[in-house]
Design a protein around this motif. Structure first.
Motif, PDB file in Angstrom:
ATOM      1  N   ARG A 486       0.791  -1.401   0.114  1.00 30.03           N
ATOM      2  CA  ARG A 486       0.043  -0.037   0.025  1.00 30.03           C
ATOM      3  C   ARG A 486       0.932   1.254   0.038  1.00 30.03           C
ATOM      4  O   ARG A 486       1.815   1.434   0.529  1.00 30.03           O
ATOM      5  N   ILE A 487       0.325   2.309  -0.321  1.00 29.47           N
ATOM      6  CA  ILE A 487       0.828   3.586  -0.314  1.00 29.47           C
ATOM      7  C   ILE A 487       0.558   4.002   1.375  1.00 29.47           C
ATOM      8  O   ILE A 487      -0.518   3.422   1.910  1.00 29.47           O
ATOM      9  N   HIS A 488       1.622   4.507   1.934  1.00 27.95           N
ATOM     10  CA  HIS A 488       1.671   4.697   3.397  1.00 27.95           C
ATOM     11  C   HIS A 488       1.787   6.069   3.716  1.00 27.95           C
ATOM     12  O   HIS A 488       2.167   6.312   4.904  1.00 27.95           O
ATOM     13  N   ASP A 489       2.149   6.910   2.664  1.00 31.00           N
ATOM     14  CA  ASP A 489       2.149   8.567   3.080  1.00 31.00           C
ATOM     15  C   ASP A 489       1.225   9.477   2.417  1.00 31.00           C
ATOM     16  O   ASP A 489       0.616   9.097   1.191  1.00 31.00           O
ATOM     17  N   GLY A 526       1.129  -3.837   3.574  1.00 32.69           N
ATOM     18  CA  GLY A 526       0.614  -4.382   2.759  1.00 32.69           C
ATOM     19  C   GLY A 526      -0.117  -5.666   3.058  1.00 32.69           C
ATOM     20  O   GLY A 526      -0.181  -6.017   4.013  1.00 32.69           O
ATOM     21  N   GLY A 527      -1.093  -6.250   1.996  1.00 29.79           N
ATOM     22  CA  GLY A 527      -1.998  -7.282   2.378  1.00 29.79           C
ATOM     23  C   GLY A 527      -2.685  -8.087   1.032  1.00 29.79           C
ATOM     24  O   GLY A 527      -2.135  -7.752   0.122  1.00 29.79           O
ATOM     25  N   ILE A 528      -3.505  -8.751   1.517  1.00 32.08           N
ATOM     26  CA  ILE A 528      -4.073  -9.592   0.314  1.00 32.08           C
ATOM     27  C   ILE A 528      -5.466  -9.905   0.930  1.00 32.08           C
ATOM     28  O   ILE A 528      -5.657 -10.082   1.948  1.00 32.08           O
ATOM     29  N   ALA A 529      -6.463 -10.493   0.002  1.00 35.82           N
ATOM     30  CA  ALA A 529      -7.623 -10.983   0.356  1.00 35.82           C
ATOM     31  C   ALA A 529      -7.952 -12.167  -0.598  1.00 35.82           C
ATOM     32  O   ALA A 529      -7.573 -12.118  -1.899  1.00 35.82           O
ATOM     33  N   PHE A 530      -8.306 -13.130   0.047  1.00 34.74           N
ATOM     34  CA  PHE A 530      -8.834 -14.521  -0.846  1.00 34.74           C
ATOM     35  C   PHE A 530     -10.205 -14.516  -1.028  1.00 34.74           C
ATOM     36  O   PHE A 530     -11.080 -14.423   0.236  1.00 34.74           O
TER      37      PHE A 530
END
Ligand code: ASP
Length: 586
Positions: A486-489, A526-530
């Protein structure tokens, strides 16, 4: 207790035991002096026996008159069967009944409650609670249950914390329309149901939760398909202080754990491919790798030989169907008609048969010599006996058409076995996608996805070329998960909204809370989804996610059992300050 044992439990070791069972009548066989009743519950079937001379005449009569699906309780003794049934685990024994009680009668069910039923889909959905009594359906939900438990086990072991996020929220753009819920207290205002918990899980990272997951319902108001439901379940995850590689590793581990624990399958290494390669080689961002048949670019070879169709095409591209040179005229005509259907949209299909004697026969022999065709075959790695199928036209459209044809040929040649699993990470998705309809760029994944650092300068000059730190997990041609770093700023997030066509005020009003949070110490994350329902369907070997949902909506988005959606009363509408303008025709 109504019972001492379940209907799946008793064996020869239990001979002479006094037992009480309770369950549903699956079937009654009445031979006059002898009545057998199959009693069913979630655990299995046990046979009850009522024999003249052994039981009172009234009980024999009552047993013979039991209807399908009556709920009964039977007390008796376990005895050995004379005719054993090796198809069920309780098939060596039966119960000689001494007391029978009907706990509840049942109307004749609208369809037969057995693995092979006479009930059509609509009827079964209307009486889904009866459909769910069938073994085949219950087993699917049991698979889902196991997948859920194993997911939680793995995530917990990896230190992920399950946190619930709200269901009444405000819009989170995931590319679909929102379902909205009117607020009674705040007249004229609406909640939106989450398309995903995306912003909340990012906020949890700002909170320092570090590793989050949730098995969560998401809601998207979009056109329905066999593998879509307006509400569906995700395994939603987010991690802090990670790079893409860390995420790929953890979640490859999760998928591998599920395959092992639920199916006993050792999943092979997850292959990796860039989005660009997936499109070039398979014309698809979720290629089915159970079979090869990659695209062969024949543009250079095919042009300049006087065949106008190819000369004017942006792309001439083919696939090699192994061993299909024997295809008959009729089969080739059928394929041609198939690619010309509006759903596929090709103008025609060129074939080259690579005969076993080393000669070639094509539909374009007028323009191409045996040597030309030999060049094509060599480039395609075709061997005698193979069939080349070639399409041409505008680049993207042609790739899409050939992708469909490739899948069809894979199916036709028996290369898509549903119990072979080919997992693949597709990496480096474009950040933005041009939308013809609205004439602007959309976020390909979602607006919180970070561009690759080295591509940021392209945002102004060539936005379509910017790659994202975004990835999808694909199994057998089905996208089962997707996520991004992800963008974090705040500044990059603002820049992103600008490129998506948000005014500063719009970005502020919709996502000000997130940008503000980024100013209070947001970690890189960051991440993910299933898609959990899809994952279950893949594990179960089914094309329809509906089979794995206890109470699914039909393909018009309706629950025909409870009849929803439905109209609400005038009073309710008034309380919500809502007026219905017109009722759209269905
Ligand atoms: N929220 C995304 C989705 O639902 C997944 C993610 O980026 O984690 O597709």
């Amino acid at each position: 207790m109504h019972r001492t044992h379940t209907c799946g439990e008793l064996r020869l070791e239990d001979l002479n035991e006094k037992v009480t069972l309770a369950g549903w009548v699956q079937r009654v066989r009445n031979k006059g002096g002898l009545v057998w009743v199959d009693l069913r519950d979630r655990y299995g079937i046990t046979q009850l026996i009522f024999e003249e001379g052994e039981v009172e005449a009234s009980m024999l009569k009552e047993a013979g008159a039991l209807g399908r699906e009556f709920v009964v309780q039977a007390e008796g003794t376990v005895i050995e069967r004379t005719a054993k049934n090796d198809r069920i685990p309780t098939g060596d024994i039966e119960i000689r009944v001494s007391r029978l009680e009907v706990l509840n009668k049942a109307k004749v069910p609208p369809f037969i409650i057995e693995d092979d039923t006479d009930g059509g889909e609509d009827l079964r959905m209307k009486y889904r609670y009866l459909d769910l009594r069938r073994n085949v359906i219950r087993e699917k939900l049991h698979l889902r249950h196991k997948m859920m438990q194993e997911t939680r086990k793995y995530m917990d072991a990896k230190n992920f914390m399950e946190v619930e996020t709200p269901v009444l929220i405000k819009s989170t753009p995931e590319g679909a329309r929102d379902f909205v819920v009117p607020s009674r207290i705040h007249s004229g205002e609406f909640y939106a149901l989450p398309q995903s918990p995306q912003t909340f899980k990012q906020l949890l990272m700002v909170s320092g939760f570090d590793r989050y997951f949730q098995i969560v319902k998401c809601f998207r108001d979009e056109d329905l398909r066999a593998d879509r439901q307006p509400e569906f379940t995700q395994i939603d995850c987010e991690m802090s202080f990670v790079e893409q590689e860390d995420i790929l590793e953890i979640f490859e581990g999760m998928i591998r754990h599920l395959f092992k624990a639920v199916k006993g399958v050792d999943l092979e290494e997850v292959a990796r491919m860039t989005y660009a390669d997936a499109m070039r080689l398979y014309g698809n961002d979720k290629p089915d790798l159970r079979f090869g048949m990659p695209f062969i670019d024949l543009t250079a070879e095919a042009q300049g030989k006087g065949f106008n169709v190819f000369d004017n095409a942006e792309l001439v591209v083919g696939i090699c169907a192994g061993g299909a040179a024997e295809y008959t005229r009729k089969q080739l005509d059928e394929l041609t008609n198939w690619v010309k259907r509006p759903q596929i949209g090709a103008k025609g299909l060129v074939y080259v048969k690579c005969h076993v004697d080393g000669t070639f026969k094509s539909s374009v022999d007028k323009f191409y010599s045996q040597d030309d065709l030999k060049d094509w075959a060599e480039k395609a790695g075709a061997v005698p006996g193979d069939l080349l199928l070639v399409l041409s036209g505008e680049l993207q459209a042609t790739r899409k058409q050939l992708s469909e044809l490739r899948l069809k040929m894979g199916e036709a040649l028996g290369l898509r076995d549903k119990f072979t699993y080919k997992p693949l990470w597709v990496l480096d998705f474009p950040l933005l996608e041009w939308d013809e309809e609205t004439s602007r760029f959309h976020a390909m994944h979602h607006p919180f996805t970070s561009p690759k650092k080295e591509d940021i300068p392209l945002l102004d000059s060539d936005p379509g070329k910017v790659r994202a730190n975004a990835y999808d997990l694909v199994i057998n041609g089905v996208e089962i998960g997707g996520g991004s770093i992800r963008i974090h700023d705040k500044e990059t997030q603002k820049l992103m909204f600008k490129h998506l066509g948000f005014t500063e005020a719009e970005a502020q009003s919709q996502f000000g809370f997130l940008m503000e949070a980024f100013e209070y110490g947001a970690p890189p994350h960051g991440g993910i989804a299933f898609g959990f329902d899809r994952l279950c369907a893949i594990f179960g070997g089914s094309d329809s996610i509906r089979d794995y949902i206890a109470f699914p909506k039909n393909n018009a988005g309706r629950d025909v059992m409870i009849n929803s959606p439905s109209i609400i009363s005038g009073e309710q509408l008034e309380e919500l300050s809502i007026a219905i303008l017109e009722k759209k025709d269905k």
